[in-house]
Design a protein around this motif. Sequence first.
Motif, PDB file in Angstrom:
ATOM      1  N   GLU B  84     -36.319 -12.402  -9.298  1.00 23.07           N
ATOM      2  CA  GLU B  84     -35.914 -11.000  -9.360  1.00 23.07           C
ATOM      3  C   GLU B  84     -36.197 -10.334  -8.027  1.00 23.07           C
ATOM      4  O   GLU B  84     -37.354 -10.207  -7.627  1.00 23.07           O
ATOM      5  N   VAL B  86     -36.373  -7.230  -6.984  1.00 20.71           N
ATOM      6  CA  VAL B  86     -36.432  -5.856  -7.497  1.00 20.71           C
ATOM      7  C   VAL B  86     -36.364  -4.852  -6.348  1.00 20.71           C
ATOM      8  O   VAL B  86     -36.793  -5.146  -5.236  1.00 20.71           O
ATOM      9  N   PRO B  87     -35.789  -3.674  -6.623  1.00 22.52           N
ATOM     10  CA  PRO B  87     -35.574  -2.692  -5.549  1.00 22.52           C
ATOM     11  C   PRO B  87     -36.878  -2.175  -4.931  1.00 22.52           C
ATOM     12  O   PRO B  87     -36.843  -1.567  -3.864  1.00 22.52           O
ATOM     13  N   LEU B  88     -37.993  -2.406  -5.594  1.00 20.76           N
ATOM     14  CA  LEU B  88     -39.296  -2.067  -5.017  1.00 20.76           C
ATOM     15  C   LEU B  88     -39.538  -2.803  -3.703  1.00 20.76           C
ATOM     16  O   LEU B  88     -40.224  -2.297  -2.814  1.00 20.76           O
TER      17      LEU B  88
ATOM     18  N   LEU E  41     -47.601  -1.761   0.618  1.00 21.59           N
ATOM     19  CA  LEU E  41     -46.321  -2.414   0.920  1.00 21.59           C
ATOM     20  C   LEU E  41     -45.784  -1.903   2.254  1.00 21.59           C
ATOM     21  O   LEU E  41     -45.933  -0.728   2.585  1.00 21.59           O
ATOM     22  N   ALA E  44     -41.640  -0.152   1.701  1.00 22.62           N
ATOM     23  CA  ALA E  44     -41.519   1.125   0.998  1.00 22.62           C
ATOM     24  C   ALA E  44     -42.082   2.261   1.843  1.00 22.62           C
ATOM     25  O   ALA E  44     -42.943   2.049   2.693  1.00 22.62           O
ATOM     26  N   ALA E  60     -43.675   1.748  -5.790  1.00 27.09           N
ATOM     27  CA  ALA E  60     -43.119   1.975  -4.448  1.00 27.09           C
ATOM     28  C   ALA E  60     -42.237   3.211  -4.499  1.00 27.09           C
ATOM     29  O   ALA E  60     -41.571   3.469  -5.497  1.00 27.09           O
ATOM     30  N   TYR E  62     -39.185   5.167  -2.266  1.00 26.25           N
ATOM     31  CA  TYR E  62     -38.241   5.189  -1.146  1.00 26.25           C
ATOM     32  C   TYR E  62     -37.617   6.568  -1.100  1.00 26.25           C
ATOM     33  O   TYR E  62     -37.098   7.053  -2.103  1.00 26.25           O
ATOM     34  N   ARG E  83     -37.855   3.797 -12.122  1.00 28.74           N
ATOM     35  CA  ARG E  83     -37.593   2.544 -12.819  1.00 28.74           C
ATOM     36  C   ARG E  83     -38.901   1.873 -13.180  1.00 28.74           C
ATOM     37  O   ARG E  83     -39.642   1.424 -12.303  1.00 28.74           O
ATOM     38  N   ASN E  85     -40.398  -1.298 -14.789  1.00 27.04           N
ATOM     39  CA  ASN E  85     -39.883  -2.655 -15.010  1.00 27.04           C
ATOM     40  C   ASN E  85     -41.027  -3.619 -15.249  1.00 27.04           C
ATOM     41  O   ASN E  85     -42.004  -3.636 -14.506  1.00 27.04           O
ATOM     42  N   PHE E 131     -40.049   3.147  -7.918  1.00 20.42           N
ATOM     43  CA  PHE E 131     -39.942   1.876  -8.638  1.00 20.42           C
ATOM     44  C   PHE E 131     -41.341   1.405  -8.989  1.00 20.42           C
ATOM     45  O   PHE E 131     -42.214   1.354  -8.119  1.00 20.42           O
ATOM     46  N   GLU E 133     -43.424  -1.731 -10.865  1.00 18.72           N
ATOM     47  CA  GLU E 133     -43.391  -3.058 -11.473  1.00 18.72           C
ATOM     48  C   GLU E 133     -44.688  -3.285 -12.234  1.00 18.72           C
ATOM     49  O   GLU E 133     -45.779  -3.149 -11.673  1.00 18.72           O
TER      50      GLU E 133
END
Lengths: 259, 259, 259, 254, 254, 254
Positions: B84, B86-88, E41, E44, E60, E62, E83, E85, E131, E133
Motif C-alpha cells: 500500500e 498510502v498518501p501519507l 517524516l 510530509a 501526516a 500535507y 483519512r 486508515n 492522513f 495510518e
Amino acid sequence: MVEDILVDIKKDYVLSKLKEGERIDGRKFNEFRKIEIQTNIISKAEGSALVKLGNTQVIVGIKMQVGEPFPDTPDKGIIITNAELVPLASPTFEAGPPDEFSIELARVVDRGIRESEAVNLNKLCIEEGEKVWLIFIDIHALDDDGNLLDASSLAAISALLTTTVPAERFEVGDNYPLPVRDLPVSVTSLIVDDKFLVDPSRDEVSVGNRFLTITTDQDDNVVAMQKSGSYLLKEDRFFEILDVSISKARKIRERLKDI
Amino acid sequence: MVEDILVDIKKDYVLSKLKEGERIDGRKFNEFRKIEIQTNIISKAEGSALVKLGNTQVIVGIKMQVGEPFPDTPDKGIIITNAELVPLASPTFEAGPPDEFSIELARVVDRGIRESEAVNLNKLCIEEGEKVWLIFIDIHALDDDGNLLDASSLAAISALLTTTVPAERFEVGDNYPLPVRDLPVSVTSLIVDDKFLVDPSRDEVSVGNRFLTITTDQDDNVVAMQKSGSYLLKEDRFFEILDVSISKARKIRERLKDI
Amino acid sequence: MVEDILVDIKKDYVLSKLKEGERIDGRKFNEFRKIEIQTNIISKAEGSALVKLGNTQVIVGIKMQVGEPFPDTPDKGIIITNAELVPLASPTFEAGPPDEFSIELARVVDRGIRESEAVNLNKLCIEEGEKVWLIFIDIHALDDDGNLLDASSLAAISALLTTTVPAERFEVGDNYPLPVRDLPVSVTSLIVDDKFLVDPSRDEVSVGNRFLTITTDQDDNVVAMQKSGSYLLKEDRFFEILDVSISKARKIRERLKDI
Amino acid sequence: MSELNEKLNEKEKIQLIFGDKRLDGRKFDELRNIKIEAGILKRADGSCYLEMGKNIVVAAVYGPREVHPRHLQDPSKAVIRYRYNMAPFSVEERKRPGPDRRSVEISKVSREALEAVIMKELFPRSGIDIFVEVLQADAGSRTACLNAASVALVDAGVPMKGMITSIAVAKADGVMVLDPMKEEDNYGEADIPFAFLIRGRKIESIALLQMDGRVTKDELKEAFRLAKKGAMEIYKLQKEAIMKKYVSESVENG
Amino acid sequence: MSELNEKLNEKEKIQLIFGDKRLDGRKFDELRNIKIEAGILKRADGSCYLEMGKNIVVAAVYGPREVHPRHLQDPSKAVIRYRYNMAPFSVEERKRPGPDRRSVEISKVSREALEAVIMKELFPRSGIDIFVEVLQADAGSRTACLNAASVALVDAGVPMKGMITSIAVAKADGVMVLDPMKEEDNYGEADIPFAFLIRGRKIESIALLQMDGRVTKDELKEAFRLAKKGAMEIYKLQKEAIMKKYVSESVENG
Amino acid sequence: MSELNEKLNEKEKIQLIFGDKRLDGRKFDELRNIKIEAGILKRADGSCYLEMGKNIVVAAVYGPREVHPRHLQDPSKAVIRYRYNMAPFSVEERKRPGPDRRSVEISKVSREALEAVIMKELFPRSGIDIFVEVLQADAGSRTACLNAASVALVDAGVPMKGMITSIAVAKADGVMVLDPMKEEDNYGEADIPFAFLIRGRKIESIALLQMDGRVTKDELKEAFRLAKKGAMEIYKLQKEAIMKKYVSESVENG
C-alpha cells in the motif's frame, strides 16, 4: 450560482426568524413536524414501514435470511443495516456506492437498534454455531426534506415491530413475530448559535450542518449519540439538548406502541 | 509549475555533480544510505519490521491464516504479498486501489522471496490438500525518499525472520518460528547516462525513472530482476550492475544475520 | 470536431443513396455482408469460433466448469454469457467494466440461445442438486465495422456447435459433444425513415442508432427481440421486418448446418 | 483467486530435457513456429495478428490521436498507453474478464519498453494507444504481444528508433533454452523475458528485462546469447510481415 | 465480511473491575501510557508518531497546497480531507486493505472535528490533507489518531483556534472508566469518544462526540468529568512533543 | 450470484390457464389493478406513485437542469438519464443494492423509449433525469416504471410528443395474456414488453419492444392487439392521475 444565492436568502430568513424566537414554519424549538407511520407496505418484505416527517419520506424494508453466526456469538442472530440515498430523493444525492452520509446514517440508525438491544438476538438462533437469522434493515430514502436520520430510525423500528420471521419459507419451523423488546427513538437537533431546534427541516439546515443526534431507550437511557457536522458544542448546551431529546423521544415512543 | 521548475533545478544539479563523479549527498556510486532495521514493532502481527534507508521508511507486517492449498501444491503454504503506497508517504501517492507502481513493487518483492525459496513452504502444511498456512506480507510505505523497493524487500525478509507461526491461536498445535532458509536481498540501481548509482534517493531520481533491480540469494544466484522505467540499457552496463548488485547484497545480508 | 463533420458527411451520403434506393456498398436492403465462420480457433477453449461479417470480426470462446445448479433447476446446466467490447475493436470502446452496450449485446445474444433452448441443459447435469456444467460464452469483439450483435450471435452458436464437454479434465466421465438442438439466428435491421436495411455497416449507422433485432429458431418461431435506440417504430414496419428477418435467418442457418 | 492462482509455484518435477532435445522436440536454441500478419483490422490505425507456438495474440494501435480528458495530455510529447489483456477463454481455467495484477505489471513494463523507442516528442498533446488481446496463452504471451505491438506500430506509421523484438529464455533441467513453452515455464527453474531494440539489423540495447527463478551469472550470459539469436530470427519475420502488407497494398493501389 | 465482523456485539461477560482497579491495574481515571513524537517524516509538511497503550499511529499533514481537480476547490476556504486508515496487520485478524464503512465514518467525524478549529478561511482554493495510518489498533484508535493529527497540524504550521485533544470513556462493569483498552471496549457496556478544543489551557468546547452502549444522564456527567481530566493530561504531552521538536530544530539550526 | 439467479429459467410446469380464466381469475385481456398518483414528492420537479398488481414503484423527474461535469453536456439538446433501481426488499430474496446487468439493460431501453418522445431539442446543454425506484416487484416492473415515469414527466412540465404507455403480454399455456403477473412470467412461454407513444387518444407508434420466449408470427399479432387494448386503458388512468393533481393544485392555489 442561483442555488447558492437561494441558500443564502433562506439562511438569512431562518436566522432572522430565530432571533425573534421563531421557526420559519411556526413550530416551537422542541416540536417535530407531523409524523405519519404506515406499516406493512411491502408484502414481499418480512416487515416494512413508510415514515413521513412533514414532507420527508423514508421507507424501510426488512428481509431475513438464514446464515452463519459470528464465531464468538454462535447463538445470536445478526443485524445488517444499509441505507440508500437514491438520487430520486434529492437533487444532491448521486447514484453509486454509499458515500459518507449514507454510511453515517445507516450506522447511527444501526447503533440505536443494536445498543438498545431492541431485537432479542438470542431468539434468532436456529442451530447454535451453524445457523442463525440474518436481519437486513434496508433504509430507502424517498424524499429528503430534512432530518432523514430520525425518519429512518423511526421507520426502522416500526418495520421491525411488524416483522414476521419467515421460518416456513426457509423450512426451519413455524413463522413467528420478530421478538422486539425495546423502542429506541432518535432525536436530532440542529444547533444554531446558542439555540437548538429538533427535527430540522431542509430549509432550516441551510444555516449549516450542525447536528446532534441522541437516541434513547424506553428507560430513558442514552443508547447512541452522534455529533455530526464541523462545529463546536458547549458542554452545557449538550445537557440541555439531552433533556429535550429524552422527553421528545418519550412522546414519539407512544406512537410506536400503537403499531 | 513551481514543482516542475524545482525538479528541473534538482535534475541539473544531480547531473552536474555526476559529471564530476560525485553524488549530491556525497555517497559513492555503490554506496547505500544508512540502513536501520527495527523488528517486532507490531505485537498483533505474526512478524514485523520497520526499515529506514536514509529518510525512506517502510513497515512490513506479516499476518498468517489457515486456508486451503492450491490444487497442484496440496502440501505447501501460500505467500500473498501486497503493497500500500498510502498518501501519507508521499505527495504523489493517492488513496485508492493499488496502481501499477504499488503492484510492481509488491510483485518484485514477492519474486525475490518466492524464487529464493526463502520460506520453506513445505513446512507450512497443516493437513495435505485441506489446510495450509497463508502468509500475508503487507508492505506499508511511511515515507518515500527514494528506493522504496529495496527498503520494502529488506523489511519483508526482516519481518519474516521474526515471524512466529500462530498455531495456537488457530488451534492447530504449538507455535513455531517461521522456517526461513534463505536471505534474498534486492539492490536497485538508477541508470544515468553511462553511470549507475545504487539506492537512489528521491532527489537523484529527478533525473528520470530508470531503474534496474537485481535480487540475489545467499549463494549469489540471481533470483529476480526487473528493469523499470522507459529507457534503453546496454548489455555490458547490465553485467557491470550485476557485479555490483551481488557484492552489495552480500554486505546487506550480513545485517540480516543479526536479526 | 473533425470526426463530427465526417459523420455528418457520411450520413448525408448514406441518406442520399437510400433515396435512390441504394446502399453505399451496393448491397440490397435485405442483403448481409459476406459471412465467414472459422471454428476451433482456440484449442484451450472447449469450443470457439471467429465470425466475420464483412470487416466486422468477433471471436467467441466457450469454457466449461463444474458448479452448483440453481435451487429450482437442480438437474440443469447453466449458461453465462458475457461480452467484452475491448478498446482494440473500436476507437469508441473503452477499457473497464461492461457498459450498457456490452451488457445489452450479451443479454440479447444470451436470450436467443436460452429461449430457443439451443443447448439441451438437461443433458448437462452431473449429479442432481449438486453438480452441473456451467457454460461460459465469452464474446470478444475484435473489429467493429457495424452489427457486432449478429456477428456475436453467429459466433456464439457456431462455437457451441463445436464444443466438447471436458468431462475428462474434471474427472466426471468421458468427453462428449455439447448437445445442441436448435440454431437460433439473429437478424438486425437498421431503420431509416420508411426503409430498413439488414446487417448495417458502421458507415450506415452514421444515420443514427435505430435497430431492431429479431432472433428466430429453426421452426421460424421468434425467440428474442430487441428494439434498440431512441426512435419510434410503426407497427406495420415491424411486421415487414419480421418477415425479412425470418427469411434471412433461414438462409444463414444453412451455413451453420455445415459446421 | 486468480491472483492467488497466478502466484502458484508449480515446482513438481517432470523431465524437460532429453539429450539435446526438449519435450517438444526442439533444440535448445530453437524458436516455436511463428506466424505474423500485419494490417488485419479495419478500425485500428495499425494492427497485427501473431501466433507463437500456441500463443495467439492480436495487437491494435490507435493514434497519434487526441487525448481526453485534456489534463492527461503532455504538452511536450505523446502519451503512450499499452493494455495487455487476456480473453477469458485464453487459458485452461476461464479467466475473469478485466485486469489482474499480473496484467497490470506486464502492461507497465511493455509500455516502458515501447516508450523508449517511439519518437513521442514528435506528437505533443497526442496519445498513442496500443491494445493487445491474448486469445490463447501458452508461456511467453508478453513477448508475443510485444512483437505484435511492434509490427502494429509500424503498420500505423508511428515513427520509432527501430524495431522492438521480444523473446524469453528459460532454464529447464539446468539447461538454458530459447522461447520456453508452457511446460518449461511451469516446471523450469527460471524464466527471463527480454525485449531488444534492433536497428540496422543489429541488436542495440535492452528495452525490457525481467527475471524470476534462480540462475548464475554465467547462465545469464548464455541467456543473453540465446535471446539475441532468437530475437534476430523474429526480427526477420516481423520485417517480412510488414513488407508483405506493404507490397499487397501497393499492388491493390497500383 | 469485515463489515459484518465489525458489527459484532461481543457481550459475553468477563470481569473488568476488581475493587478500585481495572483489568490492567489502572485506576478508573488513569490513562494508558502515551508516547508522542513530532516531525518524524521527511516528505510530509507535518507529522507525528503516537503510541497510546498498544495503539500505534502515524499522522501526516500535507498543505495548504493546490487542489486537483480544480472543481473541488472552494473559493472561500481550504478544503480539509482526513483519512483514517488501518494497516492490514494492525488487528488480530488481517484486515483487507482499503476503507470499510467504519473507517469512512471515523474519517468523517474526525475531519469535522478538525474543520471546526482549523482557520481554513486563510487559505482559499487550497487543500489541507490529514492522513493517519493505524499501525496497531487496540481500542481508542480514532482518539489516538486525532491526537496525532492535531500535533501534525501544528508541526505543519497550520493555524488553528487551539489544540484538539481526544479521549474516550467507557462503562465497564457499571463503572465509568477513562481511556478503555480492548477488553473494556469489547465487553464493556458503553463507549464514548470525545474530542475537545483546548485553548489557553482550558477546555473550551466539544469537537467530537459519539456514543454507543447504554448510559444514564448521570453516567454521562461522570464521563465528561473523566474525559476532561484525561484530555488535559494528553494536551500536556502534545505540547511537550511539539516543544521538543521545536527545541531540537532550534538547536540544529542555531 | 444475482446475475446468475436472474438468468434462471424456471420452466417447471404449473397450470396457468383454466378455461377462459387465469390463475388469478383474470380474463386473458384483463389488466391487474392499477393505482396512479402524481406529485407525491416535494423535492423532485415531477413525481408519481404507481401500483400495478403487486408492483409498487415511485418515479421522480429532475430537470431540465444544469449538467455536471460540463463535458457531458450536449450543445444541441437535453441529455436524458433514466435509472431503474430495485429496492433490496422489493423481491423475495433480498437483492444487493446497486445496478445489476438486468437493470442496466432496462434503464437503457426505457431511456431510449422516452428519448424518442421528449422534446429534448428545446433544452440544449441541460439534463433531464428520471429516477424510478421499484419498491415491490412482481413481473412487469419495467412497464410499471415507464408508466410512472411518463406521468412524472408530465408532472414536471417536460414537453413531450405524447404519452408513453407501457404494458407486457405473455404466452401462458399457449394462450396470449395481457399484463402477466409473476407466475405467468416465470412459468409462461414468452414475455413481450411494449411501450407505445399515444397522442390524441391514438396509439401512434412503438417506443419500446423486447421479447424472450417462443412465439409465432400470429401470436405476435395477437400480442399487439392485446397490448394496444391494455395501453389505452392505462393511458386513461395516467391522464386521470395528472388531471387530479392539476385540479387539486388549482383548488389549493385558487
